[in-house]
Design a protein around this motif. Structure first.
Motif, mmCIF file in Angstrom:
data_model
loop_
_atom_site.group_PDB
_atom_site.id
_atom_site.type_symbol
_atom_site.label_atom_id
_atom_site.label_comp_id
_atom_site.label_asym_id
_atom_site.label_seq_id
_atom_site.Cartn_x
_atom_site.Cartn_y
_atom_site.Cartn_z
ATOM 1 N N LEU A 277 -16.316 -51.349 -31.567
ATOM 2 C CA LEU A 277 -16.820 -50.311 -32.472
ATOM 3 C C LEU A 277 -15.966 -49.052 -32.430
ATOM 4 O O LEU A 277 -15.706 -48.427 -33.472
ATOM 5 N N SER A 278 -15.515 -48.669 -31.248
ATOM 6 C CA SER A 278 -14.720 -47.439 -31.148
ATOM 7 C C SER A 278 -13.329 -47.610 -31.728
ATOM 8 O O SER A 278 -12.781 -46.682 -32.344
ATOM 9 N N VAL A 279 -12.727 -48.803 -31.560
ATOM 10 C CA VAL A 279 -11.359 -49.015 -32.040
ATOM 11 C C VAL A 279 -11.339 -49.473 -33.491
ATOM 12 O O VAL A 279 -10.568 -48.957 -34.316
ATOM 13 N N LEU A 280 -12.183 -50.429 -33.839
ATOM 14 C CA LEU A 280 -12.126 -51.037 -35.168
ATOM 15 C C LEU A 280 -13.215 -50.543 -36.114
ATOM 16 O O LEU A 280 -13.142 -50.806 -37.320
ATOM 17 N N GLY A 281 -14.213 -49.873 -35.587
ATOM 18 C CA GLY A 281 -15.295 -49.379 -36.436
ATOM 19 C C GLY A 281 -14.835 -48.593 -37.642
ATOM 20 O O GLY A 281 -15.365 -48.782 -38.759
ATOM 21 N N PRO A 282 -13.816 -47.729 -37.508
ATOM 22 C CA PRO A 282 -13.356 -46.956 -38.676
ATOM 23 C C PRO A 282 -12.834 -47.813 -39.817
ATOM 24 O O PRO A 282 -12.752 -47.338 -40.956
ATOM 25 N N LEU A 283 -12.483 -49.078 -39.556
ATOM 26 C CA LEU A 283 -11.977 -49.937 -40.632
ATOM 27 C C LEU A 283 -13.033 -50.194 -41.699
ATOM 28 O O LEU A 283 -12.703 -50.562 -42.828
ATOM 29 N N ARG A 284 -14.297 -49.977 -41.374
ATOM 30 C CA ARG A 284 -15.358 -50.202 -42.357
ATOM 31 C C ARG A 284 -15.300 -49.185 -43.497
ATOM 32 O O ARG A 284 -15.907 -49.390 -44.542
ATOM 33 N N GLU A 285 -14.555 -48.104 -43.286
ATOM 34 C CA GLU A 285 -14.416 -47.088 -44.335
ATOM 35 C C GLU A 285 -13.397 -47.487 -45.390
ATOM 36 O O GLU A 285 -13.312 -46.849 -46.455
ATOM 37 N N ALA A 286 -12.616 -48.531 -45.117
ATOM 38 C CA ALA A 286 -11.593 -48.956 -46.074
ATOM 39 C C ALA A 286 -12.237 -49.602 -47.297
ATOM 40 O O ALA A 286 -13.353 -50.134 -47.232
ATOM 41 N N ARG A 287 -11.509 -49.554 -48.408
ATOM 42 C CA ARG A 287 -11.988 -50.218 -49.627
ATOM 43 C C ARG A 287 -12.043 -51.730 -49.358
ATOM 44 O O ARG A 287 -11.074 -52.323 -48.923
ATOM 45 N N GLY A 288 -13.182 -52.329 -49.624
ATOM 46 C CA GLY A 288 -13.356 -53.757 -49.352
ATOM 47 C C GLY A 288 -13.890 -54.025 -47.963
ATOM 48 O O GLY A 288 -14.081 -55.189 -47.574
ATOM 49 N N GLY A 289 -14.129 -52.976 -47.177
ATOM 50 C CA GLY A 289 -14.691 -53.163 -45.842
ATOM 51 C C GLY A 289 -13.637 -53.473 -44.792
ATOM 52 O O GLY A 289 -12.436 -53.435 -45.042
ATOM 53 N N ALA A 290 -14.133 -53.838 -43.602
ATOM 54 C CA ALA A 290 -13.233 -54.025 -42.462
ATOM 55 C C ALA A 290 -12.545 -55.382 -42.447
ATOM 56 O O ALA A 290 -11.446 -55.522 -41.891
ATOM 57 N N GLU A 291 -13.151 -56.377 -43.054
ATOM 58 C CA GLU A 291 -12.653 -57.755 -42.891
ATOM 59 C C GLU A 291 -11.205 -57.956 -43.333
ATOM 60 O O GLU A 291 -10.412 -58.581 -42.611
ATOM 61 N N PRO A 292 -10.783 -57.477 -44.526
ATOM 62 C CA PRO A 292 -9.377 -57.696 -44.927
ATOM 63 C C PRO A 292 -8.375 -57.096 -43.937
ATOM 64 O O PRO A 292 -7.361 -57.734 -43.607
ATOM 65 N N LEU A 293 -8.640 -55.898 -43.443
ATOM 66 C CA LEU A 293 -7.719 -55.267 -42.499
ATOM 67 C C LEU A 293 -7.798 -55.944 -41.131
ATOM 68 O O LEU A 293 -6.790 -56.058 -40.425
ATOM 69 N N LEU A 294 -8.977 -56.410 -40.777
ATOM 70 C CA LEU A 294 -9.136 -57.144 -39.515
ATOM 71 C C LEU A 294 -8.336 -58.447 -39.562
ATOM 72 O O LEU A 294 -7.650 -58.814 -38.596
ATOM 73 N N GLU A 295 -8.401 -59.149 -40.690
ATOM 74 C CA GLU A 295 -7.613 -60.378 -40.858
ATOM 75 C C GLU A 295 -6.126 -60.067 -40.805
ATOM 76 O O GLU A 295 -5.339 -60.834 -40.228
#
Length: 362
Positions: A277-295
């Motif tokens: 949550l602390s490292v990757l949580g901010p990715l949820r603010e990206a357009r399309g959510g966190a999943e595309p950037l996580l992939e």
């Protein structure tokens, strides 16, 4: 006739001549009790390990010897005597064979039940370990030695009678013969227990199971010693299968020895949740959510941090991939290209897969 044949005749032909004589005298059929006696004799013969072929021949020999009126036939026999006696012979021998086969089927069922009970006790760690070791010898395992367990999982559930199980078992026996291998099924999965130093057997099992299950996955536990060691190796293989599914690995064969870091990472769930949550949580603010950037991060790390290869796997241009990596840097403050940041990001990505984030809230 040998002494053994004489003993067999006395034991398993008792009452047979009397049946023929009674049929010849009256033209009657063998009674229900007489045929049941033949079945019981057949069961006894099977239980003592006698050859059915030999015993049928003894019946025929006894028929010739005991033929009403003597071996040369009868000149004054009543009409129909020959037909009646031959019919009685057929019924008596058939009843004997039926009893023999019935005993064999029962023995097979009992053997299967004993084998299944042993496997359940072995893989669940039940029963007294000393007694379990004694029973293991019957099924070709020496539990004082190290064993490793491989588990294969396919698109459907398998049992001991499934063609897939038979195909894999036949392939292993044809290749390795009797090398203290046990092939079985448990909870719809194929299980192979082999000596701990026989990695060639487990590798061959994995290859055959992968082909027979139409692309299933195989996990191999580490070699362990003793009856408890088999349980540990089996549980390790199951855990490795589960990890491979959660991490969405592409490898058809996964080894527990190669994935030891993952159980360590998952052991402290709260700490892992905090890291994700602390490292990757901010990715949820990206357009399309966190999943595309996580992939993107996952593929980038799997590609050895080579942008061109990662872009190819994601069907992106290198420029588009670079944009995504920059966006990740902006949101998280961690640069995927920086060796220090990379370790934190990669650990967090692994944790997200273990925790099924962001699909599941943590």
């Amino acid at each position: 006739m040998t002494d053994l044949q004489t003993e067999q005749r006395e034991t398993y032909l008792t009452g047979y001549a009397e049946i023929l004589a009674g049929v010849a005298d009256t033209g009657r059929r063998p009674t229900r009790d007489e045929l049941e006696g033949r079945r019981l004799s057949g069961e006894q013969a099977a239980e003592s390990g006698q050859s059915l072929r030999t015993l049928v021949r003894l019946h025929l020999d006894a028929t010739r010897t005991s033929w009403p009126g003597g071996a040369e036939g009868t000149s004054g026999a009543a009409p129909g005597t020959t037909d009646s006696v031959l019919a009685a012979v057929a019924q008596a021998v058939d009843a004997f064979a039926e009893g023999y086969e019935r005993a064999q089927r029962l023995a097979v069922r009992q053997e299967e039940a004993a084998r299944r009970e042993f496997i359940d006790d072995l893989l669940y760690g039940r029963s007294d370990l000393g007694r379990l070791a004694e029973r293991a010898e019957r099924f070709g395992l020496v539990l004082s030695q190290a064993h490793a367990v491989a588990v294969a999982q396919g698109p459907t559930a398998y049992d001991d009678t499934d063609p897939v199980t038979r195909i894999v078992e036949t392939a292993l026996i044809s290749r390795f013969g009797d090398r203290r291998i046990l092939i079985t099924t448990k909870n719809g999965q194929l299980v192979c227990i082999a000596p701990g130093d026989a990695d060639d057997i487990l590798a061959f099992f994995a290859k055959q199971a992968y082909a027979a299950t139409d692309g299933g996955r195989v996990a191999v536990g580490r070699p362990r010693t003793g009856a408890g060691g088999v349980v540990h190796s089996y549980e390790e293989a199951l855990s490795t299968l589960e990890l491979a599914d959660r991490l969405e690995l592409d490898e058809p064969v996964v080894r527990a020895a190669d994935m030891l870091v993952y159980p360590v990472l998952a052991r402290d769930r709260q700490a892992m949740s905090d890291l994700v949550l602390s490292v990757l949580g901010p990715l949820r603010e990206a357009r399309g959510g966190a999943e595309p950037l996580l992939e993107t991060l996952e593929v980038y790390f799997d590609s050895g941090c080579t942008a061109a290869e990662a872009a190819r796997r994601l069907s992106l241009s290198v420029r588009a991939l670079t944009y995504r990596l920059d966006r990740i840097h902006q949101l998280t403050g961690a640069d995927p290209a920086d060796p220090v940041h990379r370790y934190t990001l990669q650990t967090a990505v692994i944790g997200s897969r273990l925790l099924d984030w962001p699909a599941q809230e943590i």
